[in-house]
Motif scaffolding. Structure first.
Motif, PDB file in Angstrom:
ATOM      1  N   VAL A 214       4.120 -32.702 100.041  1.00  0.00           N
ATOM      2  CA  VAL A 214       3.840 -33.501  99.095  1.00  0.00           C
ATOM      3  C   VAL A 214       3.336 -35.100  99.665  1.00  0.00           C
ATOM      4  O   VAL A 214       3.517 -35.258 100.014  1.00  0.00           O
ATOM      5  N   HIS A 215       1.748 -34.517  99.285  1.00  0.00           N
ATOM      6  CA  HIS A 215       0.934 -35.916 100.395  1.00  0.00           C
ATOM      7  C   HIS A 215       0.998 -37.590  99.933  1.00  0.00           C
ATOM      8  O   HIS A 215       1.354 -38.372 101.312  1.00  0.00           O
ATOM      9  N   TRP A 216       1.599 -37.484  98.876  1.00  0.00           N
ATOM     10  CA  TRP A 216       1.693 -39.334  98.245  1.00  0.00           C
ATOM     11  C   TRP A 216       2.953 -39.728  99.091  1.00  0.00           C
ATOM     12  O   TRP A 216       3.287 -40.615  99.554  1.00  0.00           O
ATOM     13  N   VAL A 217       4.039 -38.832  99.357  1.00  0.00           N
ATOM     14  CA  VAL A 217       5.071 -38.558  99.706  1.00  0.00           C
ATOM     15  C   VAL A 217       5.431 -38.479 101.306  1.00  0.00           C
ATOM     16  O   VAL A 217       5.906 -39.668 102.207  1.00  0.00           O
ATOM     17  N   ALA A 218       3.934 -37.776 101.975  1.00  0.00           N
ATOM     18  CA  ALA A 218       3.929 -38.132 103.364  1.00  0.00           C
ATOM     19  C   ALA A 218       3.088 -39.464 103.830  1.00  0.00           C
ATOM     20  O   ALA A 218       3.715 -40.255 104.792  1.00  0.00           O
ATOM     21  N   LYS A 219       2.710 -39.954 103.259  1.00  0.00           N
ATOM     22  CA  LYS A 219       1.724 -41.344 103.152  1.00  0.00           C
ATOM     23  C   LYS A 219       2.580 -42.315 103.301  1.00  0.00           C
ATOM     24  O   LYS A 219       2.356 -43.362 104.081  1.00  0.00           O
ATOM     25  N   THR A 220       3.755 -42.535 102.015  1.00  0.00           N
ATOM     26  CA  THR A 220       4.879 -43.588 102.047  1.00  0.00           C
ATOM     27  C   THR A 220       5.814 -43.527 103.318  1.00  0.00           C
ATOM     28  O   THR A 220       5.856 -44.234 103.718  1.00  0.00           O
ATOM     29  N   ALA A 221       6.034 -41.849 103.725  1.00  0.00           N
ATOM     30  CA  ALA A 221       6.367 -42.329 105.001  1.00  0.00           C
ATOM     31  C   ALA A 221       5.811 -42.808 105.894  1.00  0.00           C
ATOM     32  O   ALA A 221       7.123 -43.534 106.793  1.00  0.00           O
ATOM     33  N   LEU A 222       5.339 -42.199 106.549  1.00  0.00           N
ATOM     34  CA  LEU A 222       3.535 -43.138 107.466  1.00  0.00           C
ATOM     35  C   LEU A 222       3.871 -44.266 107.068  1.00  0.00           C
ATOM     36  O   LEU A 222       3.847 -44.669 108.301  1.00  0.00           O
ATOM     37  N   ARG A 223       3.558 -44.858 106.056  1.00  0.00           N
ATOM     38  CA  ARG A 223       3.519 -45.946 106.173  1.00  0.00           C
ATOM     39  C   ARG A 223       4.840 -47.577 107.048  1.00  0.00           C
ATOM     40  O   ARG A 223       4.597 -48.101 107.144  1.00  0.00           O
ATOM     41  N   ILE A 350      15.359 -32.685  99.224  1.00  0.00           N
ATOM     42  CA  ILE A 350      13.619 -31.399  99.878  1.00  0.00           C
ATOM     43  C   ILE A 350      13.174 -31.400  98.795  1.00  0.00           C
ATOM     44  O   ILE A 350      12.146 -31.434  99.403  1.00  0.00           O
ATOM     45  N   SER A 351      14.042 -30.199  97.456  1.00  0.00           N
ATOM     46  CA  SER A 351      12.466 -30.745  96.667  1.00  0.00           C
ATOM     47  C   SER A 351      12.081 -31.765  95.991  1.00  0.00           C
ATOM     48  O   SER A 351      11.028 -31.377  95.756  1.00  0.00           O
ATOM     49  N   ALA A 352      12.856 -33.244  95.950  1.00  0.00           N
ATOM     50  CA  ALA A 352      11.367 -33.917  95.451  1.00  0.00           C
ATOM     51  C   ALA A 352      10.129 -34.030  95.821  1.00  0.00           C
ATOM     52  O   ALA A 352       9.394 -34.810  96.109  1.00  0.00           O
TER      53      ALA A 352
END
Length: 600
Positions: A214-223, A350-352
């Motif tokens: 999920v895009h917003w999850v990835a953006k949060t993790a990268l920040r 993982i599902s989240a």
């Protein structure tokens, strides 16, 4: 992707909500599944976090394109890699190209040419051309891909400097090898056996993990890994606004496709230069959540009383989750509820993030642990007995290791190599180097972990030598002691695999112990447990290998040197040899003598 989270992190105020979540100030909405809540609670900036600049210099741009292969695939609707490699040779063009790459990173504007993606499918397993058995690869614009790779490297560098990547995640990291992770698993199994403790070990594989993020999850993790918000927004705006085309054997499609509604396609795409870093950033949060909930294996070294811990063993999306209990009286049946809870938290996390556990791991032999598939149905996981080996990270492994499965697997590889080698026509002086560069490299991979005997390695090498020696102008029945002897002693110079295995063991002992890695910590714990078990008063590697324990290693080596000197063989060994223990000195000399003359 469900409300209210999707609107909170993709609608108006998304960047502000993301910042509040990272600072731990955002109230977590009620009604969420517990794994989702656990994931959100651990999306917090670490104490040592500091904003970092994200500059792109001309020197960095030129260095990148000078190392990038010209024939590496890229989206064909703009300049390809060759143009940028040529442009890097001109100071003016390099400055212009750097500016065109740098501007979107700070403004967030996505150039139109960057919004093109080319999709093509390759088979996951050779010969399996079913659509569900294939993997979709995406080709990006050359400039966009260069920025993705820069962002991925910068994020990983930040995370390594801040030490926020869990020790259990070994994939996509420098100075981390898959065989070291397999060795860590082997050592934890040995530690469990020595302590007589029950454990649940759950091997799982995320289904198409890069395509489901999920895009917003990835953006949060990268920040959380230190990337600026403008960079993360650019990375996923390209994916959200992209027009997709399809490449097949009949050519490239003219028509494009995209999402039918307002919700863009999710996932970062196979072939994305930042894809491995994105998964590491997300899995780091998942592993932190698992460890914070107390799942895993905790113990102390037998003699120095130092605590060590293991929870998850991850290599990219291939993960082993373990659960154990401090009480040695706990049986496997008693451990099942907590093992199920560990599995629920991991699969729920993982599902989240948009992913799912690969349903191919479910199975044929009923067990007691269950897992929800991507379809929503519940499946029973396959259960293996402790002595049943399974291929993991390229190695056949089982908690109660016998070596039989690994021996059979390596012999099968040797037979396959020999079958492919026999029809080939080579010059005789190319054969022996080919053996060392191909067949032996395949066998060497497992050597840090394997404990096969001399006869086992002779059996494995037999098909290789039978197929290759005559092509090198050597009789197939040539004495093996000469085949494996060094060139300076008139041998053929093929290293003996048993000797290579010992050298790899010694390399592991020195490398991990000196660098104080997690694997080194497990090695030290096992050595202390073995010392306690055997009741010796000195560390195991400092014991004399003789039956009486009286003959000193130095005296033994001196006798060997005298014997070799009488045969006209000059040997020079540093003293002490690379600071190895005396028992290891003797082991190395045993191997050397057997290679020269078994009669010694």
């Amino acid at each position: 992707m469900s409300e209210p989270l999707y609107t909170m992190f993709t609608g108006p105020g998304a960047d502000n909500n993301q910042q509040l979540l990272l600072e731990g100030k955002l109230p977590i909405p009620g009604g969420l599944a517990y794994p989702t809540q656990a994931f959100l609670r651990h999306c917090r900036l670490h104490d040592s976090y500091r904003p970092r600049p994200f500059p792109l210099t001309v020197e960095e741009h030129v260095d990148f394109w000078s190392r990038t292969p010209e024939n590496k695939g890229s989206e064909p609707h703009d300049l390809h890699n060759g143009h940028f490699k040529a442009g890097a040779l001109s100071e003016l063009l390099a400055s212009c190209d750097t500016a065109f790459r740098d501007l979107p990173l700070h403004s967030g504007h996505v150039p139109e040419l960057w919004k093109n993606l080319m999709n093509f499918a390759i088979e996951k397993k050779p010969g399996d051309f079913r659509p569900q058995g294939m993997r979709t690869i995406q080709l990006f614009n050359s400039e966009a891909q260069a920025n993705y790779k820069k962002a991925g490297r910068a994020a990983m560098k930040n995370a390594e400097e801040d030490d926020i990547i869990p020790k259990g995640q070994c994939g996509s990291r420098k100075q981390h090898q898959s065989i070291d992770l397999a060795l860590s698993k082997r050592l934890i199994w040995d530690s469990l056996i020595l302590e007589r403790r029950s454990s649940g070990w759950i091997s799982n594989d995320a289904k198409s993990c890069f395509d489901r993020i999920v895009h917003w999850v990835a953006k949060t993790a990268l920040r959380r890994f230190g990337l600026p918000v403008t960079v993360t927004n650019l990375m996923f705006d390209i994916l959200a606004k992209a027009k997709h085309r399809v490449r097949t054997g009949f050519g490239d499609s003219d028509r494009t496709f995209g999402p039918t509604g307002d919700v863009p396609f999710q996932g970062c795409g196979q072939g994305n230069g930042a894809g491995p870093c994105i998964w590491v950033a997300i899995s780091a949060i998942l592993i932190d959540a698992m460890e914070a909930e107390g799942f895993g294996y905790k113990s102390r070294t037998a003699l120095t009383n130092e605590e060590f811990f293991a929870s998850c063993f991850c290599f990219v999306d291939d993960t082993d989750v373990m659960e154990s209990n401090d009480n040695v009286e706990t049986t496997g049946e008693d451990l099942l509820p907590s093992a199920q809870s560990a599995l629920d938290l991991w699969s729920g996390g993982i599902s989240a993030t948009g992913g799912a556990i690969n349903p191919a791991k479910k199975a044929e032999m009923p067990g007691e642990l269950t897992l929800q598939e991507p379809t929503g149905l519940w499946a029973t996981l396959q259960r293996l007995q402790p002595d049943e080996a399974e291929r993991t990270l390229g190695v056949m492994m089982a908690p109660l290791e016998t070596g039989t499965a690994q021996h059979l697997a390596l012999r099968e590889k040797a037979k396959n190599w020999a079958a492919k080698f026999r029809p080939q026509h080579l010059l005789c002086y190319d054969v022996l180097p080919l053996i060392k560069a191909t067949a032996l490299k395949t066998l060497e991979y497992v050597m840090p972990l394997s404990t096969l005997g001399r006869s086992d390695w002779a059996s494995i090498m037999s098909p290789i030598l039978q197929a290759s020696l005559h092509k090198a102008g050597v009789c197939c029945s040539f004495p093996r002691v000469v085949v494996f002897a060094p060139l300076k002693y008139q041998g053929l110079g093929i290293p003996h695999p048993f000797a290579l295995q010992v050298f790899h063991h010694l390399s592991v002992l020195m490398r991990h112990s000196a660098n104080r890695t997690k694997t080194g910590q497990y090695l030290e714990a096992n050595l202390q447990s073995h010392q306690l078990e055997t009741g010796t008063s000195f560390p195991l590697l400092q014991q004399e290998p003789t039956n009486t324990g009286i003959l000193a290693s130095e005296t033994w080596l001196k006798r060997v040197w005298i014997k070799l000197d009488s045969l006209g063989i000059r040997v020079e060994i540093s003293s002490p040899p690379l600071s190895l223990h005396r028992a290891n000195d003797r082991l190395l000399m045993d191997i050397f003598i057997d290679a020269v003359d078994p009669a010694l």
